[in-house]
Design a protein around this motif. Sequence first.
Motif, PDB file in Angstrom:
ATOM      1  N   GLU A   1      -9.368  92.800 -88.181  1.00 45.47           N
ATOM      2  CA  GLU A   1      -8.307  93.562 -87.520  1.00 45.47           C
ATOM      3  C   GLU A   1      -7.106  93.753 -88.440  1.00 45.47           C
ATOM      4  O   GLU A   1      -6.514  94.834 -88.491  1.00 45.47           O
ATOM      5  N   ASN A   2      -6.730  92.695 -89.173  1.00 44.91           N
ATOM      6  CA  ASN A   2      -5.584  92.796 -90.079  1.00 44.91           C
ATOM      7  C   ASN A   2      -5.849  93.821 -91.179  1.00 44.91           C
ATOM      8  O   ASN A   2      -4.958  94.574 -91.575  1.00 44.91           O
ATOM      9  N   THR A   3      -7.090  93.859 -91.670  1.00 41.71           N
ATOM     10  CA  THR A   3      -7.462  94.819 -92.718  1.00 41.71           C
ATOM     11  C   THR A   3      -7.391  96.236 -92.187  1.00 41.71           C
ATOM     12  O   THR A   3      -6.864  97.142 -92.846  1.00 41.71           O
ATOM     13  N   LEU A   4      -7.916  96.435 -90.983  1.00 39.62           N
ATOM     14  CA  LEU A   4      -7.885  97.769 -90.377  1.00 39.62           C
ATOM     15  C   LEU A   4      -6.454  98.230 -90.136  1.00 39.62           C
ATOM     16  O   LEU A   4      -6.122  99.397 -90.369  1.00 39.62           O
ATOM     17  N   ALA A   5      -5.612  97.318 -89.684  1.00 38.46           N
ATOM     18  CA  ALA A   5      -4.212  97.670 -89.437  1.00 38.46           C
ATOM     19  C   ALA A   5      -3.515  98.060 -90.741  1.00 38.46           C
ATOM     20  O   ALA A   5      -2.699  98.985 -90.774  1.00 38.46           O
ATOM     21  N   SER A   6      -3.846  97.344 -91.815  1.00 39.39           N
ATOM     22  CA  SER A   6      -3.256  97.651 -93.121  1.00 39.39           C
ATOM     23  C   SER A   6      -3.696  99.026 -93.615  1.00 39.39           C
ATOM     24  O   SER A   6      -2.873  99.824 -94.099  1.00 39.39           O
ATOM     25  N   TYR A   7      -5.005  99.328 -93.472  1.00 37.21           N
ATOM     26  CA  TYR A   7      -5.505 100.658 -93.845  1.00 37.21           C
ATOM     27  C   TYR A   7      -4.803 101.748 -93.034  1.00 37.21           C
ATOM     28  O   TYR A   7      -4.421 102.800 -93.573  1.00 37.21           O
ATOM     29  N   ALA A   8      -4.657 101.503 -91.745  1.00 33.83           N
ATOM     30  CA  ALA A   8      -4.026 102.497 -90.878  1.00 33.83           C
ATOM     31  C   ALA A   8      -2.593 102.775 -91.322  1.00 33.83           C
ATOM     32  O   ALA A   8      -2.173 103.933 -91.426  1.00 33.83           O
ATOM     33  N   ARG A   9      -1.821 101.729 -91.595  1.00 32.63           N
ATOM     34  CA  ARG A   9      -0.426 101.908 -92.028  1.00 32.63           C
ATOM     35  C   ARG A   9      -0.361 102.688 -93.342  1.00 32.63           C
ATOM     36  O   ARG A   9       0.453 103.605 -93.489  1.00 32.63           O
ATOM     37  N   ASP A  10      -1.203 102.308 -94.286  1.00 33.77           N
ATOM     38  CA  ASP A  10      -1.173 102.960 -95.599  1.00 33.77           C
ATOM     39  C   ASP A  10      -1.531 104.443 -95.492  1.00 33.77           C
ATOM     40  O   ASP A  10      -0.844 105.303 -96.057  1.00 33.77           O
ATOM     41  N   LEU A  11      -2.619 104.739 -94.790  1.00 33.92           N
ATOM     42  CA  LEU A  11      -3.085 106.129 -94.699  1.00 33.92           C
ATOM     43  C   LEU A  11      -2.122 106.993 -93.898  1.00 33.92           C
ATOM     44  O   LEU A  11      -1.891 108.165 -94.229  1.00 33.92           O
ATOM     45  N   GLU A  12      -1.535 106.429 -92.852  1.00 38.69           N
ATOM     46  CA  GLU A  12      -0.577 107.202 -92.053  1.00 38.69           C
ATOM     47  C   GLU A  12       0.682 107.508 -92.860  1.00 38.69           C
ATOM     48  O   GLU A  12       1.271 108.590 -92.727  1.00 38.69           O
ATOM     49  N   ALA A  13       1.102 106.576 -93.718  1.00 37.51           N
ATOM     50  CA  ALA A  13       2.275 106.813 -94.565  1.00 37.51           C
ATOM     51  C   ALA A  13       2.009 107.948 -95.553  1.00 37.51           C
ATOM     52  O   ALA A  13       2.858 108.826 -95.760  1.00 37.51           O
ATOM     53  N   VAL A  14       0.807 107.939 -96.145  1.00 36.59           N
ATOM     54  CA  VAL A  14       0.450 109.004 -97.085  1.00 36.59           C
ATOM     55  C   VAL A  14       0.339 110.343 -96.348  1.00 36.59           C
ATOM     56  O   VAL A  14       0.808 111.382 -96.831  1.00 36.59           O
ATOM     57  N   ALA A  15      -0.284 110.320 -95.174  1.00 34.95           N
ATOM     58  CA  ALA A  15      -0.469 111.549 -94.396  1.00 34.95           C
ATOM     59  C   ALA A  15       0.872 112.190 -94.060  1.00 34.95           C
ATOM     60  O   ALA A  15       1.036 113.422 -94.125  1.00 34.95           O
ATOM     61  N   GLU A  16       1.866 111.347 -93.717  1.00 30.42           N
ATOM     62  CA  GLU A  16       3.189 111.873 -93.364  1.00 30.42           C
ATOM     63  C   GLU A  16       3.848 112.532 -94.577  1.00 30.42           C
ATOM     64  O   GLU A  16       4.436 113.611 -94.470  1.00 30.42           O
ATOM     65  N   PHE A  17       3.736 111.884 -95.744  1.00 32.57           N
ATOM     66  CA  PHE A  17       4.340 112.451 -96.954  1.00 32.57           C
ATOM     67  C   PHE A  17       3.679 113.774 -97.325  1.00 32.57           C
ATOM     68  O   PHE A  17       4.360 114.764 -97.627  1.00 32.57           O
ATOM     69  N   ILE A  18       2.338 113.796 -97.287  1.00 35.33           N
ATOM     70  CA  ILE A  18       1.614 114.992 -97.706  1.00 35.33           C
ATOM     71  C   ILE A  18       1.799 116.127 -96.694  1.00 35.33           C
ATOM     72  O   ILE A  18       1.843 117.306 -97.068  1.00 35.33           O
ATOM     73  N   ALA A  19       1.955 115.773 -95.423  1.00 38.72           N
ATOM     74  CA  ALA A  19       2.207 116.806 -94.405  1.00 38.72           C
ATOM     75  C   ALA A  19       3.523 117.524 -94.675  1.00 38.72           C
ATOM     76  O   ALA A  19       3.663 118.728 -94.402  1.00 38.72           O
ATOM     77  N   ALA A  20       4.499 116.777 -95.220  1.00 36.45           N
ATOM     78  CA  ALA A  20       5.787 117.387 -95.551  1.00 36.45           C
ATOM     79  C   ALA A  20       5.644 118.407 -96.678  1.00 36.45           C
ATOM     80  O   ALA A  20       6.514 119.266 -96.850  1.00 36.45           O
ATOM     81  N   ARG A  21       4.553 118.320 -97.419  1.00 39.68           N
ATOM     82  CA  ARG A  21       4.268 119.304 -98.477  1.00 39.68           C
ATOM     83  C   ARG A  21       3.440 120.466 -97.942  1.00 39.68           C
ATOM     84  O   ARG A  21       3.002 121.337 -98.705  1.00 39.68           O
ATOM     85  N   GLY A  22       3.190 120.421 -96.609  1.00 45.34           N
ATOM     86  CA  GLY A  22       2.424 121.482 -95.982  1.00 45.34           C
ATOM     87  C   GLY A  22       0.925 121.340 -96.144  1.00 45.34           C
ATOM     88  O   GLY A  22       0.179 122.320 -96.046  1.00 45.34           O
ATOM     89  N   VAL A  23       0.463 120.094 -96.390  1.00 46.32           N
ATOM     90  CA  VAL A  23      -0.958 119.849 -96.638  1.00 46.32           C
ATOM     91  C   VAL A  23      -1.476 118.802 -95.662  1.00 46.32           C
ATOM     92  O   VAL A  23      -0.807 117.796 -95.378  1.00 46.32           O
ATOM     93  N   ASN A  24      -2.675 119.031 -95.137  1.00 39.77           N
ATOM     94  CA  ASN A  24      -3.346 118.073 -94.266  1.00 39.77           C
ATOM     95  C   ASN A  24      -4.030 117.024 -95.146  1.00 39.77           C
ATOM     96  O   ASN A  24      -4.684 117.364 -96.134  1.00 39.77           O
ATOM     97  N   LEU A  25      -3.871 115.734 -94.809  1.00 35.60           N
ATOM     98  CA  LEU A  25      -4.396 114.668 -95.671  1.00 35.60           C
ATOM     99  C   LEU A  25      -5.861 114.854 -96.059  1.00 35.60           C
ATOM    100  O   LEU A  25      -6.201 114.718 -97.232  1.00 35.60           O
ATOM    101  N   PRO A  26      -6.779 115.157 -95.130  1.00 36.98           N
ATOM    102  CA  PRO A  26      -8.185 115.320 -95.543  1.00 36.98           C
ATOM    103  C   PRO A  26      -8.401 116.452 -96.548  1.00 36.98           C
ATOM    104  O   PRO A  26      -9.427 116.485 -97.234  1.00 36.98           O
TER     105      PRO A  26
END
Length: 306
Positions: free
Chosen positions: A22-47
């Motif tokens: 669970e701790n590993t999954l939570a860490s992955y979720a936080r990391d990926l969501e942070a990247v997704a938010e930054f990249i969305a600000a550039r007008g790009v969808n993370l995938p």
Amino acid sequence: MRASAAIENFLEMMSAERGAAENTLASYARDLEAVAEFIAARGVNLPDAASDDIRAYLDEMNRLGFAASSQARRLSALRQFFRFLYAEGFRQDDPTGILDAPKKQRALPKIMSEEVVGRLLDRAKLEAEDPATPDRLRAVRLHVLLETLYATGLRVSELVGLPVSVARSDHRFLLVRGKGSKERMVPLSAKAREAMSGYLTLRDAQPGSDDNPWLFPAFSESGHLARQVFARELKALAARAGIATAMVSPHVLRHAFASHLLQNGADLRAVQQLLGHSDISTTQIYTHVLEERLHQLVSEHHPLAD
């Protein structure tokens, strides 16, 4: 595919196929969501992100002063995420493939000397055996926690989450479920077995103890002692023993277990197995500690040292 859906699918795969904790999954979720938010600000969808998008994010982390280890962890999460998308046919390439991980210096673990560990254990035993101790059960529990931790080198989450059935089955060994639900056997020292026996007697005499499956029951969400509570009690004990609290933690005791074994001639592979490391390179950090100590010893005491 939306970023949130892609991340959710990735986490489900990590849980179902790789048994991520669970701790590993939570860490992955936080990391990926942070990247997704930054990249969305550039007008790009993370995938749909390109290498330049991810490089821009790493550059931003560097600008904000994130440690190289944090940058490397985020990049590692992204690598696994995009490999998942590639394997599932959602992408035709891996944008992280041409990116280099930030160089990081691996910090040597804090180590307590055998003398300091001995003082800590002696103080815990003294308080556990003193009839005048205000909360006898807590003192006895802390004593067995320390003896077990130093005897086995368990991760603190493994220790506080031990089922009581494990301690009753065979006092000579503990069957531990570690990272990725991997099981390993760890031996208990004579002192740890003695402390465990005394603790079980007190534990079983408590009202409602039969209904709690944990070795260290507590009024918490999990039903067992929280690792943060153990860490606080350990630091308080260190203060009472005249030991600097900054050098004491459950993880430092795990380090002490490993380094003291190696100092006394234990095989590196055996220590790897006892610690539950999947890769021996993780265990080799303790050999670097010994090498540094030898170098310091020669530098300070050899008559020809500069």
